[in-house]
Design a protein around this motif. Structure first.
Motif, PDB file in Angstrom:
ATOM      1  N   GLU A  79       0.834  -1.203   0.000  1.00  7.87           N
ATOM      2  CA  GLU A  79       0.000   0.000   0.000  1.00  7.87           C
ATOM      3  C   GLU A  79       0.873   1.260   0.000  1.00  7.87           C
ATOM      4  O   GLU A  79       0.570   2.232  -0.687  1.00  7.87           O
ATOM      5  N   VAL A  80       1.960   1.251   0.748  1.00 11.18           N
ATOM      6  CA  VAL A  80       2.890   2.386   0.763  1.00 11.18           C
ATOM      7  C   VAL A  80       3.448   2.612  -0.644  1.00 11.18           C
ATOM      8  O   VAL A  80       3.481   3.742  -1.130  1.00 11.18           O
ATOM      9  N   LEU A  81       3.867   1.550  -1.311  1.00  5.25           N
ATOM     10  CA  LEU A  81       4.389   1.683  -2.673  1.00  5.25           C
ATOM     11  C   LEU A  81       3.320   2.192  -3.630  1.00  5.25           C
ATOM     12  O   LEU A  81       3.585   3.040  -4.482  1.00  5.25           O
ATOM     13  N   ARG A  82       2.101   1.671  -3.497  1.00  4.79           N
ATOM     14  CA  ARG A  82       1.008   2.089  -4.372  1.00  4.79           C
ATOM     15  C   ARG A  82       0.711   3.571  -4.204  1.00  4.79           C
ATOM     16  O   ARG A  82       0.546   4.305  -5.178  1.00  4.79           O
ATOM     17  N   ARG A  83       0.681   4.047  -2.963  1.00  2.00           N
ATOM     18  CA  ARG A  83       0.433   5.474  -2.713  1.00  2.00           C
ATOM     19  C   ARG A  83       1.567   6.336  -3.251  1.00  2.00           C
ATOM     20  O   ARG A  83       1.340   7.413  -3.784  1.00  2.00           O
ATOM     21  N   HIS A  84       2.794   5.853  -3.108  1.00  2.82           N
ATOM     22  CA  HIS A  84       3.940   6.585  -3.644  1.00  2.82           C
ATOM     23  C   HIS A  84       3.831   6.699  -5.169  1.00  2.82           C
ATOM     24  O   HIS A  84       4.078   7.763  -5.738  1.00  2.82           O
ATOM     25  N   GLU A  85       3.455   5.611  -5.823  1.00  4.31           N
ATOM     26  CA  GLU A  85       3.293   5.621  -7.277  1.00  4.31           C
ATOM     27  C   GLU A  85       2.178   6.567  -7.702  1.00  4.31           C
ATOM     28  O   GLU A  85       2.312   7.293  -8.689  1.00  4.31           O
ATOM     29  N   GLN A  86       1.075   6.578  -6.951  1.00  5.78           N
ATOM     30  CA  GLN A  86      -0.031   7.491  -7.256  1.00  5.78           C
ATOM     31  C   GLN A  86       0.403   8.946  -7.115  1.00  5.78           C
ATOM     32  O   GLN A  86       0.066   9.791  -7.942  1.00  5.78           O
ATOM     33  N   GLN A  87       1.153   9.236  -6.060  1.00  4.53           N
ATOM     34  CA  GLN A  87       1.632  10.596  -5.824  1.00  4.53           C
ATOM     35  C   GLN A  87       2.582  11.027  -6.949  1.00  4.53           C
ATOM     36  O   GLN A  87       2.478  12.135  -7.469  1.00  4.53           O
TER      37      GLN A  87
END
Length: 161
Positions: A79-87
């Motif tokens: 989830e941390v990686l996914r949010r980073h990618e979205q940002q």
């Protein structure tokens, strides 16, 4: 003919777990007397997530990793990686909708492509039907706002300076 698939390298030790994709490693917390857990994705040099880890019953050593904790850590790190990618995607891809001087409704998009040699950027305009009206290269530092998009459209889509 049947394909053979190798099982990922799994490690299930009290302070180190891996499923071949993610690795959880319990480490000494450098800031205090406690423990932390680092979650690292296969092939990455830095952990995606570092967080506090629970002390064991003796209040000196860390609680051993287990399957439930590992799966929770994988979910959280993913989830941390996914949010980073979205940002990152949001920083590199911006758009505004404007009404040009001729009354035409346009969607103007700025797309930045990062590169170690030097980022590139493209400014693009689409009509209400999604058809491309104009496309020009711009500086990656170009600031897309409703005002800058309107000025670009009103200039006849000349490359902004």
């Amino acid at each position: 003919m049947t394909e053979m698939h190798e099982a990922p390298d799994t490690i299930q030790e009290p302070r180190l777990w891996s499923d071949g994709r993610w690795t959880a490693k319990v480490i000494k917390n450098e800031d205090d007397d406690g423990w932390a857990v680092a979650m690292t994705l296969q092939g990455e040099s830095e952990p995606a997530l570092v967080g506090p880890w629970t002390m064991g019953r003796d209040k000196k050593n860390p609680k051993p990793l287990d399957v439930s904790a590992f799966h929770t850590l994988v979910k959280t790190a993913s989830e941390v990686l996914r949010r980073h990618e979205q940002q990152l995607h949001a920083q590199l891809n911006k758009s505004v909708t404007i009404v040009a001087a001729d009354g035409q409704r346009l969607r103007v998009a700025l797309n930045i492509v990062p590169d170690e040699e030097g980022a590139t950027a493209t400014l693009r305009a689409e009509d209400a039907f999604g058809q491309e009206v104009a496309r020009v290269p711009v500086s990656p530092a170009f600031r897309l706002t409703a005002a800058s998009a309107t000025a670009w459209a009103d200039s006849g889509f000349e490359r902004p300076r």
